[in-house]
Design a protein around this motif. Structure first.
Motif, short mmCIF file in Angstrom:
data_model
loop_
_atom_site.label_atom_id
_atom_site.label_comp_id
_atom_site.label_asym_id
_atom_site.label_seq_id
_atom_site.Cartn_x
_atom_site.Cartn_y
_atom_site.Cartn_z
N MET A 1 0.84 -1.17 0.00
CA MET A 1 0.00 0.00 0.00
C MET A 1 0.89 1.23 0.00
N ARG A 2 0.52 2.15 -0.83
CA ARG A 2 1.28 3.39 -0.94
C ARG A 2 0.39 4.56 -0.51
N TYR A 3 1.01 5.53 0.13
CA TYR A 3 0.30 6.72 0.58
C TYR A 3 -0.40 7.41 -0.58
N GLU A 4 0.30 7.50 -1.71
CA GLU A 4 -0.27 8.16 -2.89
C GLU A 4 -1.57 7.50 -3.33
N MET B 1 -3.61 5.77 -1.33
CA MET B 1 -4.63 6.06 -0.31
C MET B 1 -5.22 7.45 -0.52
N VAL B 2 -4.40 8.40 -0.87
CA VAL B 2 -4.88 9.76 -1.10
C VAL B 2 -5.74 9.81 -2.36
N ALA B 3 -5.31 9.10 -3.40
CA ALA B 3 -6.01 9.14 -4.68
C ALA B 3 -7.38 8.48 -4.62
N ASP B 4 -7.48 7.35 -3.93
CA ASP B 4 -8.76 6.63 -3.84
C ASP B 4 -8.82 5.87 -2.52
N THR B 5 -9.14 6.59 -1.48
CA THR B 5 -9.11 6.05 -0.12
C THR B 5 -10.04 4.85 0.02
N ALA B 6 -11.25 4.94 -0.50
CA ALA B 6 -12.21 3.85 -0.36
C ALA B 6 -11.70 2.57 -1.01
#
Length: 126
Positions: free
Chosen positions: A1-4, A6-11
């Motif tokens: 999992m990458r932070y980017e 998670m930010v782009a499509d958290t769901a």
């Protein structure tokens, strides 16, 4: 999992985490979790409850714990010298994980060896 991601499509990413953990999470549950963990919600909680948590208790209140919540913010926040030191120590792992480094160039024998060590320790790159 990458932070980017998670930010782009958290769901989407949170659904993947729930699946990995063998948790059954409906879209409604995922939606509530996304809303409750949004940067805006976290900033509000920080303002009202910062003194309740060890990570924010007794810290400077003029420097927020929850920052911009955008990928790549380090590029403007960190001095070049700090970036260079981080990349010197961790550049092999940063590149192995698929991230670009500022100090790109030819792969040295040492960095090739470190890539092999990273592969040995954590397996193939995702």
């Amino acid at each position: 999992m990458r932070y980017e991601d998670m930010v782009a499509d958290t769901a989407r990413e949170l659904t993947k985490v729930a699946s990995f953990l063998s948790l059954s999470a409906t879209p409604a549950v995922i939606g509530r979790a996304v809303q409750r963990s949004s940067a805006d919600t976290m900033r509000q909680l920080e303002k009202s409850q910062a003194q309740l948590f060890t990570s924010t208790k007794d810290t400077r209140q003029d420097i927020p714990f929850v920052r911009a919540a955008k990928a790549g913010g380090w590029r403007s926040a960190l001095p070049e010298e700090s970036v260079a030191r981080i990349e010197e120590a961790w550049g092999h792992l940063i590149r192995w994980l698929g991230y670009e480094t500022i100090a790109t160039g030819k792969q040295t024998e040492e960095s090739a060896e470190r890539n092999q060590q990273a592969y040995f320790l954590v397996g193939p790159r995702p």
